[in-house]
Scaffold this active site. Sequence first.
Site, PDB file in Angstrom:
ATOM      1  N   CYS A 117      -4.943   5.153   3.527  1.00 26.25           N
ATOM      2  CA  CYS A 117      -5.838   4.676   4.578  1.00 26.25           C
ATOM      3  C   CYS A 117      -5.272   5.202   5.892  1.00 26.25           C
ATOM      4  O   CYS A 117      -4.378   6.042   5.883  1.00 26.25           O
ATOM      5  CB  CYS A 117      -6.021   3.156   4.547  1.00 26.25           C
ATOM      6  SG  CYS A 117      -4.589   2.147   4.984  1.00 26.25           S
ATOM      7  N   GLY A 118      -5.769   4.715   7.003  1.00 26.03           N
ATOM      8  CA  GLY A 118      -5.287   5.223   8.288  1.00 26.03           C
ATOM      9  C   GLY A 118      -3.799   5.066   8.468  1.00 26.03           C
ATOM     10  O   GLY A 118      -3.097   6.007   8.825  1.00 26.03           O
TER      11      GLY A 118
ATOM     12  N   GLY B 259      -2.836  -1.425   5.162  1.00 27.56           N
ATOM     13  CA  GLY B 259      -3.890  -2.276   4.601  1.00 27.56           C
ATOM     14  C   GLY B 259      -4.142  -2.026   3.131  1.00 27.56           C
ATOM     15  O   GLY B 259      -4.206  -2.969   2.329  1.00 27.56           O
TER      16      GLY B 259
ATOM     17  N   HIS C   5      14.304   2.449  -7.804  1.00 33.43           N
ATOM     18  CA  HIS C   5      14.771   1.070  -7.654  1.00 33.43           C
ATOM     19  C   HIS C   5      13.705   0.022  -7.956  1.00 33.43           C
ATOM     20  O   HIS C   5      14.029  -1.070  -8.417  1.00 33.43           O
ATOM     21  CB  HIS C   5      15.291   0.828  -6.241  1.00 33.43           C
ATOM     22  CG  HIS C   5      16.559   1.542  -5.951  1.00 33.43           C
ATOM     23  ND1 HIS C   5      17.329   1.253  -4.851  1.00 33.43           N
ATOM     24  CD2 HIS C   5      17.210   2.543  -6.600  1.00 33.43           C
ATOM     25  CE1 HIS C   5      18.391   2.037  -4.831  1.00 33.43           C
ATOM     26  NE2 HIS C   5      18.330   2.838  -5.886  1.00 33.43           N
ATOM     27  N   ASN C   6      12.434   0.343  -7.660  1.00 31.28           N
ATOM     28  CA  ASN C   6      11.375  -0.658  -7.738  1.00 31.28           C
ATOM     29  C   ASN C   6      10.340  -0.378  -8.814  1.00 31.28           C
ATOM     30  O   ASN C   6       9.398  -1.154  -8.952  1.00 31.28           O
ATOM     31  CB  ASN C   6      10.667  -0.785  -6.384  1.00 31.28           C
ATOM     32  CG  ASN C   6      11.647  -1.005  -5.257  1.00 31.28           C
ATOM     33  OD1 ASN C   6      11.800  -0.152  -4.394  1.00 31.28           O
ATOM     34  ND2 ASN C   6      12.336  -2.125  -5.261  1.00 31.28           N
TER      35      ASN C   6
ATOM     36  N   ARG D 101      20.409  -2.520 -13.525  1.00 32.70           N
ATOM     37  CA  ARG D 101      20.475  -3.623 -12.575  1.00 32.70           C
ATOM     38  C   ARG D 101      19.163  -3.858 -11.831  1.00 32.70           C
ATOM     39  O   ARG D 101      18.909  -4.949 -11.323  1.00 32.70           O
ATOM     40  CB  ARG D 101      21.604  -3.402 -11.566  1.00 32.70           C
ATOM     41  CG  ARG D 101      21.385  -2.223 -10.645  1.00 32.70           C
ATOM     42  CD  ARG D 101      22.629  -1.977  -9.771  1.00 32.70           C
ATOM     43  NE  ARG D 101      22.543  -0.715  -9.081  1.00 32.70           N
ATOM     44  CZ  ARG D 101      22.123  -0.576  -7.827  1.00 32.70           C
ATOM     45  NH1 ARG D 101      21.762  -1.616  -7.121  1.00 32.70           N
ATOM     46  NH2 ARG D 101      22.086   0.611  -7.272  1.00 32.70           N
TER      47      ARG D 101
ATOM     48  N   ARG E 112      -3.180   8.868   9.257  1.00 34.48           N
ATOM     49  CA  ARG E 112      -3.023   9.064  10.703  1.00 34.48           C
ATOM     50  C   ARG E 112      -1.562   9.222  11.109  1.00 34.48           C
ATOM     51  O   ARG E 112      -1.253   9.485  12.267  1.00 34.48           O
ATOM     52  CB  ARG E 112      -3.640   7.886  11.453  1.00 34.48           C
ATOM     53  CG  ARG E 112      -5.148   7.827  11.303  1.00 34.48           C
ATOM     54  CD  ARG E 112      -5.748   6.654  12.042  1.00 34.48           C
ATOM     55  NE  ARG E 112      -7.200   6.687  11.927  1.00 34.48           N
ATOM     56  CZ  ARG E 112      -7.956   5.607  11.816  1.00 34.48           C
ATOM     57  NH1 ARG E 112      -7.399   4.401  11.821  1.00 34.48           N
ATOM     58  NH2 ARG E 112      -9.258   5.717  11.714  1.00 34.48           N
TER      59      ARG E 112
ATOM     60  N   ASP F 238      -9.652   5.084   2.179  1.00 31.32           N
ATOM     61  CA  ASP F 238     -10.778   4.624   2.971  1.00 31.32           C
ATOM     62  C   ASP F 238     -11.305   5.844   3.713  1.00 31.32           C
ATOM     63  O   ASP F 238     -10.883   6.977   3.454  1.00 31.32           O
ATOM     64  CB  ASP F 238     -10.380   3.467   3.892  1.00 31.32           C
ATOM     65  CG  ASP F 238      -9.472   3.883   5.048  1.00 31.32           C
ATOM     66  OD1 ASP F 238      -9.053   5.071   5.116  1.00 31.32           O
ATOM     67  OD2 ASP F 238      -9.165   3.016   5.886  1.00 31.32           O
ATOM     68  N   HIS F 239     -12.247   5.630   4.627  1.00 26.65           N
ATOM     69  CA  HIS F 239     -12.851   6.736   5.364  1.00 26.65           C
ATOM     70  C   HIS F 239     -11.849   7.490   6.242  1.00 26.65           C
ATOM     71  O   HIS F 239     -11.984   8.695   6.430  1.00 26.65           O
ATOM     72  CB  HIS F 239     -14.016   6.221   6.221  1.00 26.65           C
ATOM     73  CG  HIS F 239     -13.604   5.145   7.172  1.00 26.65           C
ATOM     74  ND1 HIS F 239     -13.440   3.827   6.771  1.00 26.65           N
ATOM     75  CD2 HIS F 239     -13.289   5.168   8.494  1.00 26.65           C
ATOM     76  CE1 HIS F 239     -13.065   3.101   7.795  1.00 26.65           C
ATOM     77  NE2 HIS F 239     -12.959   3.884   8.863  1.00 26.65           N
TER      78      HIS F 239
ATOM     79  N   GLY G 170      -1.867   3.267   5.950  1.00 26.37           N
ATOM     80  CA  GLY G 170      -1.279   3.025   4.637  1.00 26.37           C
ATOM     81  C   GLY G 170      -0.961   1.558   4.412  1.00 26.37           C
ATOM     82  O   GLY G 170      -0.735   1.127   3.284  1.00 26.37           O
TER      83      GLY G 170
END
Length: 145
Positions: free
Chosen positions: A65-66, A70, A98-99, A132, A109, A8-9, A68
Amino acid sequence: MRIAIASDHAAIELKSALAGWLREEGHAVADLGPDSADSVDYPDYGYRLAAAIAAGEAERGIALCGSGIGISIAVNRNPATRCALVSEPLSAALAREHNDANVIAMGARLIGVEMAKACVTAFLATGFGGARHQRRVDKLSAPAL
């Protein structure tokens, strides 16, 4: 590697720094915007990034983003994406191992350029551990409610 990046901005400067650095490192980078510091809505760019990953246009994604937070929520609305909010290299590596995260999110920020680079380096260098972890990752895209 083909990497999509969006922000974002509030994170436009971090996005620009990371995109340039990744290109210098030899990666193909798709900058999905925005192109200026004018105010924009992070969900629009999170959805755009998730769509690029889902369509196979990029192997990995970086969402900024500011905070992270959102943009990571927006990216995770797409069942083809697994986005992890990270702030240091260990969480970035574990998100992959793991994911099987295919996107990381960071807050401009909250994190500096060098730490962001360290997170991206760990994210790109780490493979999925499988075994696993696979059954758990499968459940992320097909929740049994």
